[in-house]
Motif scaffolding. Structure first.
Motif, PDB file in Angstrom:
ATOM      1  N   ALA A 183       0.823  -1.204   0.000  1.00 26.95           N
ATOM      2  CA  ALA A 183       0.000   0.000   0.000  1.00 26.95           C
ATOM      3  C   ALA A 183       0.859   1.257   0.000  1.00 26.95           C
ATOM      4  O   ALA A 183       0.550   2.240  -0.690  1.00 26.95           O
ATOM      5  CB  ALA A 183      -0.928  -0.014   1.212  1.00 26.95           C
ATOM      6  N   TYR A 240       2.323   1.756  -3.410  1.00 28.66           N
ATOM      7  CA  TYR A 240       1.293   2.219  -4.338  1.00 28.66           C
ATOM      8  C   TYR A 240       1.118   3.733  -4.231  1.00 28.66           C
ATOM      9  O   TYR A 240       1.016   4.437  -5.251  1.00 28.66           O
ATOM     10  CB  TYR A 240      -0.021   1.499  -4.048  1.00 28.66           C
ATOM     11  N   LEU A 290      -4.590   6.598   4.390  1.00 28.77           N
ATOM     12  CA  LEU A 290      -4.038   5.312   4.816  1.00 28.77           C
ATOM     13  C   LEU A 290      -4.716   4.917   6.112  1.00 28.77           C
ATOM     14  O   LEU A 290      -4.550   5.591   7.134  1.00 28.77           O
ATOM     15  CB  LEU A 290      -2.525   5.412   5.013  1.00 28.77           C
ATOM     16  N   VAL A 300      -6.064   3.411   1.046  1.00 30.87           N
ATOM     17  CA  VAL A 300      -5.294   2.172   1.150  1.00 30.87           C
ATOM     18  C   VAL A 300      -5.325   1.646   2.585  1.00 30.87           C
ATOM     19  O   VAL A 300      -5.631   2.377   3.529  1.00 30.87           O
ATOM     20  CB  VAL A 300      -3.824   2.377   0.708  1.00 30.87           C
ATOM     21  N   TRP A 316     -10.578   0.575  -2.948  1.00 29.43           N
ATOM     22  CA  TRP A 316      -9.447   0.655  -2.012  1.00 29.43           C
ATOM     23  C   TRP A 316      -8.332  -0.254  -2.525  1.00 29.43           C
ATOM     24  O   TRP A 316      -8.580  -1.294  -3.133  1.00 29.43           O
ATOM     25  CB  TRP A 316      -9.868   0.192  -0.621  1.00 29.43           C
ATOM     26  N   ARG A 317      -7.097   0.119  -2.252  1.00 31.51           N
ATOM     27  CA  ARG A 317      -5.943  -0.726  -2.526  1.00 31.51           C
ATOM     28  C   ARG A 317      -5.424  -1.279  -1.191  1.00 31.51           C
ATOM     29  O   ARG A 317      -5.287  -0.536  -0.219  1.00 31.51           O
ATOM     30  CB  ARG A 317      -4.829   0.043  -3.224  1.00 31.51           C
ATOM     31  N   ILE A 318      -5.125  -2.557  -1.201  1.00 33.50           N
ATOM     32  CA  ILE A 318      -4.724  -3.250   0.022  1.00 33.50           C
ATOM     33  C   ILE A 318      -3.370  -3.918  -0.180  1.00 33.50           C
ATOM     34  O   ILE A 318      -3.174  -4.670  -1.151  1.00 33.50           O
ATOM     35  CB  ILE A 318      -5.766  -4.321   0.432  1.00 33.50           C
ATOM     36  N   GLY A 319      -2.446  -3.668   0.736  1.00 36.57           N
ATOM     37  CA  GLY A 319      -1.170  -4.359   0.723  1.00 36.57           C
ATOM     38  C   GLY A 319      -1.243  -5.617   1.557  1.00 36.57           C
ATOM     39  O   GLY A 319      -1.725  -5.593   2.693  1.00 36.57           O
ATOM     40  N   LEU A 350      -0.157  -6.367  -3.951  1.00 36.13           N
ATOM     41  CA  LEU A 350      -1.165  -5.313  -3.958  1.00 36.13           C
ATOM     42  C   LEU A 350      -2.478  -5.856  -4.508  1.00 36.13           C
ATOM     43  O   LEU A 350      -2.499  -6.527  -5.551  1.00 36.13           O
ATOM     44  CB  LEU A 350      -0.694  -4.136  -4.819  1.00 36.13           C
ATOM     45  N   ARG A 387      -6.829  -4.827  -5.180  1.00 37.82           N
ATOM     46  CA  ARG A 387      -7.830  -3.771  -5.326  1.00 37.82           C
ATOM     47  C   ARG A 387      -9.197  -4.345  -4.994  1.00 37.82           C
ATOM     48  O   ARG A 387      -9.558  -5.430  -5.474  1.00 37.82           O
ATOM     49  CB  ARG A 387      -7.837  -3.222  -6.757  1.00 37.82           C
TER      50      ARG A 387
END
Length: 708
Positions: A481, A484, A550, A576, A593-596, A687, A689
């Motif tokens: 995240a 990104y 974040l 994220v 949302w983007r997730i690590g 990563l 989404r």
């Protein structure tokens, strides 16, 4: 249903076992054939529970009460033995799907079928209560569907009204989402508690979702006690009675006799919704064709909590061969402990005349963990591929050990493994709540422990002498995240939401992003109190709608509340978070949302295509989360064991630390001094989404760029 393990008996109390229907903290449920030839479900209670003073007397009393039930919609007790070393109870077997499975596969039920279901279950509970029992675990999984009507099963935690419970007062007994407020508060329960649970079951069946939501048990219990149920979608004709069943105060709920009057009689014709009669018939036909395996003969007991990883699916012939092999091992060297040495010491290889060392790898985790089976299958594939290599110098044997999903259970299981000299290495599959508990017993015994999934900061902060964490921990935040934001979004400012409901975990992310400067550009911090929602913070953030966000917390329901508040406030910037927020509640509202995360999607990751293909061929399905990481853990262990040879197992960790190793998911290397997992060139993180209620793989962290 799963096949019997080699360590399972073939006969209990004259009942011939045919397979495993399930396993939990209290024991194992088998499919068995009675001495008279009838199929039954035989539940065996673990010996340690039977050692509790007074347990056998309570078990005997409650088994007798259950045996006295003559209720149309329950399953009769056909046998029990409270004096056996592991007490058991057998009930008639219903060869149909559970209500939980039916709703998941075919969706909500219409009102007419709901009335028949409610009528039958109310009649069952009326009989239970008249017999002096309270079920205490009425839930969709404990309602089986037969062609002629439903059956309420599993009186494993039932108790006599007014008598001491099987579990002590002060503990929560039941299933979150379907238990009553008085159960959630660990108070004394009576028949009204079952009525509340019945209301939850009917609401779930009518809408396809539990009335108090999903997520962590603590959050669901809190909502059960303090919040109104979500009954949107319950048919208007049943809404009032279901709401009354879900009253917070027991005295405000209807009794079972009133429910019978409201629901009307059971309509035998058409009581199942469209599509379900065929499913019920198919399940019944499958059981009729089951063979009963030949008896097993073991000259000594199998080690507790250590079982050979089952094949899937097995044939009866295959099982007999496995059992024969286990029996041969016991007989050849005399005794259970020696059997495990037979699995470990120098022995002729399966093919050829070369002599190879056998090493037992123990996979430690809970069958109830959503990711445990994925890891078993990934590890099994690695073992099978390794053992087919003609040039190998060691043979691997894979076993499992049940940690029961608790820290105490994990510590106890690890201690038993550590005490067994046959075990060369333990792989902990659990998360932060369990896996760290395996460290002390493994450290004391100098038994190497590989931690695949857990990422607690404490695992990084303490220099371990036997443990190795095969991934980054929370000390680095969610790297995917962060990368990104830095490489793809490049915001002028990022707001870190410091969720004080999980202050320790949130503080780690705040520190990484601010004090350690892992985010480019300006940063700001929004503190949100544990008992507050995110509305005010979201409004302040949305005043600068292009700022990135974040989320620093780890609870899915809190992340969901944050996502909802940001959406409603009009925030338009990137959002994220880390992998721990990926629960159903968050996925439902966390669009874009983007997730690590620390695990890959092996089916979507270009670098794991060969593994995914082999996994599908072996297991008939795509690999789930953490399967590829467990595969790597076994392969990493194998190269260390090959270097170890027949040396003492305490030297294994040193072998593993010496040289970096490239797996299919990440490069595994450790700092030479501090011995923590070493991240090189931003690799080993992934990563995702969130889109359409699902987290979809985007890329590996080292491939994140402006086009991501």
């Amino acid at each position: 249903m799963e096949r019997l393990l080699p360590s399972d008996p073939s006969v209990i109390g004259g009942h011939r076992l045919a397979g495993r229907l399930g396993a939990g903290g209290m024991g194992v449920v088998y499919l068995a054939r009675s001495p008279h030839g009838a199929w039954c479900a035989l539940k065996v209670i673990r010996a340690e529970y039977a050692d509790d003073p007074g347990f056998r007397a309570r078990f005997r009393r409650e088994a007798e009460l259950a045996a006295g039930l003559a209720v149309r919609w329950t399953v009769p007790v056909v046998g029990a033995d409270a004096e056996a070393r592991e007490p058991w109870l057998a009930t008639a077997y219903v060869p149909g799907p559970s209500l939980a499975e039916a709703v998941a596969l075919h969706g909500p039920w219409p009102e007419a079928q709901l009335r028949s279901l409610g009528s039958a279950l109310a009649e069952a509970l009326d009989g239970v209560h008249s017999a002096g029992l309270v079920h205490r675990d009425v839930k969709p999984a404990n309602v089986l569907l037969a062609a002629d009507g439903p059956r309420l099963i599993d009186f494993g935690i039932a108790r006599a009204v007014g008598a001491t419970a099987l579990t002590a007062d002060g503990s929560v007994v039941g299933s979150p989402g379907f238990l009553s407020p008085e159960q959630a508060r660990a108070r004394t329960v009576g028949p009204p508690s079952d009525v509340f649970s019945l209301g939850c079951v009917l609401a779930h069946t009518a809408t396809g979702r539990p009335p108090f939501g999903t997520g962590g048990a603590a959050a669901v219990l809190y909502r059960t006690v303090h919040k109104d149920p979500d009954l949107d979608g319950v048919p208007e004709g049943l809404g009032r009675i279901v709401r009354r069943c879900l009253a917070k105060e027991p005295e405000l709920r209807p009794d079972t006799r009133e429910l019978l009057g409201v629901f009307g009689g059971f309509a035998a014709d058409g009581w199942l919704p469209e599509g379900l009669p065929a499913l019920v018939a198919a399940r019944a036909a499958r059981v009729l064709d089951l063979p009963v395996p030949d008896p097993t003969v073991l000259s000594g007991p199998a080690p507790a909590d250590l079982a050979e990883v089952p094949e899937d699916p097995p044939s009866p012939t295959r099982r007999r061969l496995l059992v024969a092999g286990a029996a041969l091992g016991v007989t050849a060297v005399g005794g259970a402990g020696a059997w495990w040495r037979w699995g470990r010491g120098n022995a002729a290889a399966n093919t050829g005349s070369a002599r190879r060392t056998r090493h037992v790898l123990a996979l430690l985790g809970s069958p109830d963990d959503a990711f445990h089976q994925n890891q078993i299958r990934g590890a099994r594939l690695a073992v099978e591929q390794h053992n087919k290599d003609a040039g190998r110098t060691v043979d691997l044997v894979l076993r499992t050990a049940d940690d029961r999903g608790t820290a105490a259970g994990c510590a106890a299981a690890a201690a038993r493994l550590a005490a067994d000299p046959a075990v060369s290495l333990v792989i902990a599959t659990g998360g932060n709540a369990t896996a760290p508990a395996a460290l002390p017993p493994c450290t004391e015994a100098r038994l190497t422990l590989l931690i695949v999934r857990a990422d607690a900061e404490d695992l990084q902060g303490v220099k371990m002498t036997t443990g190795l964490v095969l991934r980054t921990t929370q000390t680095t935040g969610p790297p995917g995240a962060l990368l990104y934001l830095n490489r793809a979004v490049k915001p002028d400012r990022t707001v870190i939401v410091h969720d004080l409901a999980t202050e320790k975990e949130s503080l780690t992310t705040v520190r990484i992003a601010t004090v350690h400067g892992k985010l480019d550009g300006e940063t700001a911090v929004e503190d949100v109190a544990a008992d507050a929602d995110f509305t005010a913070a979201a409004r302040r953030i949305a005043a600068r709608p292009q700022d990135a966000v974040l989320f620093g917390g780890v609870r899915p329901e809190r992340a969901a509340a944050c996502a909802r508040a940001l959406r409603d406030a009009g925030h338009r910037g990137a959002r994220v978070g880390g992998e721990h927020v990926l629960g159903a509640s968050f996925l439902a509202v966390g669009e874009d949302w983007r997730i690590g995360a620390g695990y890959t999607d092996a089916s979507a990751d270009p670098r794991t295509k060969a593994f995914a293909a082999a996994f599908r061929t072996r297991h008939g399905q795509a690999p789930g989360p953490w399967a590829a990481e467990a595969y790597d853990a076994v392969r990493f262990a194998a190269q260390g064991l090959a270097s170890l040879g027949d040396d003492d197992r305490s030297a294994l960790r040193g072998e593993l630390l010496r040289s970096p190793w490239q797996g299919i998911t990440r490069r595994i290397a450790f700092d030479a001094v501090e011995q923590y997992f070493q991240v090189e060139e931003d690799t080993g993180e992934f990563l995702y989404r969130v889109t359409g209620g699902t987290a979809r793989f985007v890329t590996r962290s080292d491939e994140i760029d402006a086009e991501t």
